[in-house]
Design an enzyme around this catalytic site. Structure first.
Site, PDB file in Angstrom:
ATOM      1  N   SER A  31       3.309  10.972  -4.718  1.00 43.32           N
ATOM      2  CA  SER A  31       2.153  10.143  -5.022  1.00 43.32           C
ATOM      3  C   SER A  31       2.612   8.770  -5.458  1.00 43.32           C
ATOM      4  O   SER A  31       3.651   8.626  -6.101  1.00 43.32           O
ATOM      5  CB  SER A  31       1.329  10.791  -6.141  1.00 43.32           C
ATOM      6  OG  SER A  31       0.239   9.977  -6.485  1.00 43.32           O
ATOM      7  N   PHE A  34      -0.941   3.520  -4.112  1.00 39.42           N
ATOM      8  CA  PHE A  34      -1.983   3.478  -3.097  1.00 39.42           C
ATOM      9  C   PHE A  34      -1.923   4.642  -2.123  1.00 39.42           C
ATOM     10  O   PHE A  34      -2.730   4.703  -1.208  1.00 39.42           O
ATOM     11  CB  PHE A  34      -1.897   2.168  -2.304  1.00 39.42           C
ATOM     12  CG  PHE A  34      -2.381   0.981  -3.076  1.00 39.42           C
ATOM     13  CD1 PHE A  34      -3.734   0.731  -3.234  1.00 39.42           C
ATOM     14  CD2 PHE A  34      -1.474   0.119  -3.666  1.00 39.42           C
ATOM     15  CE1 PHE A  34      -4.172  -0.360  -3.954  1.00 39.42           C
ATOM     16  CE2 PHE A  34      -1.903  -0.979  -4.388  1.00 39.42           C
ATOM     17  CZ  PHE A  34      -3.261  -1.226  -4.534  1.00 39.42           C
ATOM     18  N   SER A  35      -0.993   5.547  -2.285  1.00 35.26           N
ATOM     19  CA  SER A  35      -0.891   6.621  -1.301  1.00 35.26           C
ATOM     20  C   SER A  35      -0.466   7.931  -1.931  1.00 35.26           C
ATOM     21  O   SER A  35       0.118   7.969  -3.012  1.00 35.26           O
ATOM     22  CB  SER A  35       0.097   6.236  -0.195  1.00 35.26           C
ATOM     23  OG  SER A  35       1.413   6.191  -0.697  1.00 35.26           O
ATOM     24  N   VAL A  37       1.172  11.866  -0.535  1.00 30.11           N
ATOM     25  CA  VAL A  37       1.820  12.513   0.599  1.00 30.11           C
ATOM     26  C   VAL A  37       1.692  14.021   0.456  1.00 30.11           C
ATOM     27  O   VAL A  37       1.955  14.578  -0.602  1.00 30.11           O
ATOM     28  CB  VAL A  37       3.314  12.120   0.689  1.00 30.11           C
ATOM     29  CG1 VAL A  37       3.951  12.727   1.934  1.00 30.11           C
ATOM     30  CG2 VAL A  37       3.466  10.602   0.707  1.00 30.11           C
ATOM     31  N   ASP A 143      16.508  -1.848   3.200  1.00 38.88           N
ATOM     32  CA  ASP A 143      16.554  -1.027   1.988  1.00 38.88           C
ATOM     33  C   ASP A 143      17.341   0.258   2.239  1.00 38.88           C
ATOM     34  O   ASP A 143      16.935   1.331   1.811  1.00 38.88           O
ATOM     35  CB  ASP A 143      15.140  -0.701   1.508  1.00 38.88           C
ATOM     36  CG  ASP A 143      15.114  -0.218   0.058  1.00 38.88           C
ATOM     37  OD1 ASP A 143      16.044  -0.563  -0.704  1.00 38.88           O
ATOM     38  OD2 ASP A 143      14.174   0.513  -0.314  1.00 38.88           O
TER      39      ASP A 143
END
Length: 476
Positions: A31, A34-35, A37, A143
């Site tokens: 979590s 904005f999202s 999973v 990244d």
């Protein structure tokens, strides 16, 4: 041109009013701001996926999301996680991602019992192959770090997969200037705020290779500013006894990737042709005892990892397999994920984590002291260097959690059918896009750009660990 890409992306999305009609939600994987999973099973095919549910919010623009989608849509490589599909509702975007369940790179090393240079070489070869593919398609990951390298399956011969393309960027004229990345893996030219190119990924691969062969990073310091200065200077060294059993070929390979001048730095193509990768110079001598000890001390789990990790999915898949072959079992069940131990050792990584407690240092094997020795390859290197899940009650999904997809007709499900939290879309008031990995790794609710990590510090003639500050550059 931008409008055309936007229209193309919109046409690729599938519209849905209730995502639960397409997928059975099985586990929470992570979590973020904005999202969320989830581990899901497609009703039509029975296949398992990782479903990334991203809230639409007035406070946040879709440009970063569109960028991530554009990047993921463009790439197809055996060592890169695949974007399988995209759905859109009035409240959410849903990214259907390939499920990666084999666990993390460091965990696999610790589980092996025997580990050699050749093992590390095979891992780096896969990473180089995938990044070379990205670069050929005009994409820079920006990244790369061990936490973004996961195994596809639990099998011993599983492939390595590159994940998390939230910071990836399509090159324009081959040059970029926005600072981003993770401390310790960022190239000198990024920290110097100079325009940079795909060479930043090759630097990160050099750092990863260094860590895989000794268990600690090439650059570490007491403070963020000192760390960044060390990286910008490009100094590191191969200390004894940690590098005594490592081949000269491996050291040469690292030196070519950790080249301060990006124009002189090895490209992925050159690195793939180096004897340590393409030849037989990678030794088969067991380096597990030294490397595993240093990894456990310097990259322990609880500093960055969320409660749901790859083991949870493996556990769930095995349990699901047994349940489906047992009589009288309902297909949609609420499973108990493995409980995590609060005392688990921890590893520093994501700048989104705050560490409150430092592990006790084992003085029997100290990290190398900060000595300055000339690099035998002609370069002057330097010294190497929890969130509690409220959705869990006794190890199972709590029915009142905003992370739990509600059954139709039960409690207050959101209009998307995903979760009730979508009813308060703009409550966080954030303006940046937080791209959490679709896989099983740390993704905090709060987007912080500071963290405390354990760094070796020279004091009174010996190395010891202290909580130091590192930072991460802003997301584009």
């Amino acid at each position: 041109m931008g409008r055309k890409e936007e229209d193309d992306c919109s046409s690729w999305k599938k519209q849905t009013t209730n995502i639960r009609k397409t997928f059975i939600f099985m586990e929470v994987l992570g979590s973020g701001a904005f999202s969320e999973v989830f581990l899901v099973k497609q009703r039509l095919t029975g296949k398992l996926f990782a479903l990334k549910c991203i809230k639409k919010s007035p406070a946040f623009r879709d440009s970063s999301l569109e960028n991530e989608i554009a990047v993921l849509k463009k790439i197809k490589h055996e060592n890169i996680v695949t974007l399988e599909d995209i759905y859109e509702s009035t409240t959410h975007y849903y990214l259907v991602m390939q499920l990666v369940s084999g666990g993390e790179l460091f965990d696999r090393i610790l589980e092996r019992g025997v580990y050699t240079e050749k093992d590390a070489s095979l891992v780096i070869q896969q990473v180089l192959s995938a990044v070379k593919y990205l670069h050929e398609n005009g994409i820079v990951h920006r990244d790369l770090k061990p936490e973004n390298l996961l195994y596809l399956t639990p099998e011993e011969n599983s492939k390595i997969m590159i994940t998390d393309f939230g910071l990836s960027k399509m090159e324009q004229n081959g040059i970029m200037s926005t600072a981003c990345g993770t401390p310790g893996y960022v190239a000198p030219e990024v920290l110097a705020q100079k325009p940079y190119s795909k060479a930043v990924d090759c630097w990160s691969i050099g750092v990863i290779t260094y860590i895989l062969l000794c268990g600690y990073p090439p650059f570490y310091e007491e403070t963020e500013s000192k760390l960044f200065e060390k990286i910008k200077e490009g100094y590191y060294e191969f200390e004894s006894p940690f590098w005594d059993d490592i081949s000269e070929s491996a050291k040469d390979f690292i030196c070519h990737l950790l080249e301060k001048d990006p124009n002189e730095r090895y490209t992925c193509e050159k690195a793939l042709s180096h004897p340590w990768i393409d030849g037989n110079t990678a030794l088969h001598r067991d380096i597990y005892p030294s490397v595993s000890l240093q990894i456990q001390k310097n990259f322990a789990k609880s500093k960055w990892r969320q409660a749901f990790n790859a083991a949870a999915v493996v556990h769930h898949m095995r349990k699901l397999h047994m349940n489906l072959h047992s009589p009288g079992v309902r297909p949609e069940v609420e499973n108990r994920p493995p409980e995590t131990q609060a005392s688990e050792t921890s590893r520093p990584s994501s700048p989104e984590i705050t560490i409150t407690e430092a592990p006790v240092l084992d003085h029997s094997v100290a990290l190398p002291a900060l000595t300055q020795l000339p690099c035998q390859h002609g370069r002057r290197p330097t010294a190497p260097g929890g969130r509690s899940l409220n959705c869990l009650v006794n190890g199972s999904l709590h029915i009142s959690s905003s992370l739990v997809p509600m059954h139709q007709g039960s409690l207050a499900a959101g209009p998307c059918g995903c979760c009730s939290s979508c009813l308060n879309i703009g409550s966080k008031g954030k303006s940046s896009y937080c791209s959490e990995p679709t896989l099983l790794k740390k993704a905090n609710k709060k987007q912080n750009f500071k963290s405390e990590v354990m760094v070796p510090v020279k004091a009174s003639g010996s190395s010891h660990c202290r909580a130091g500050q590192t930072g991460v550059c802003l997301i584009m």
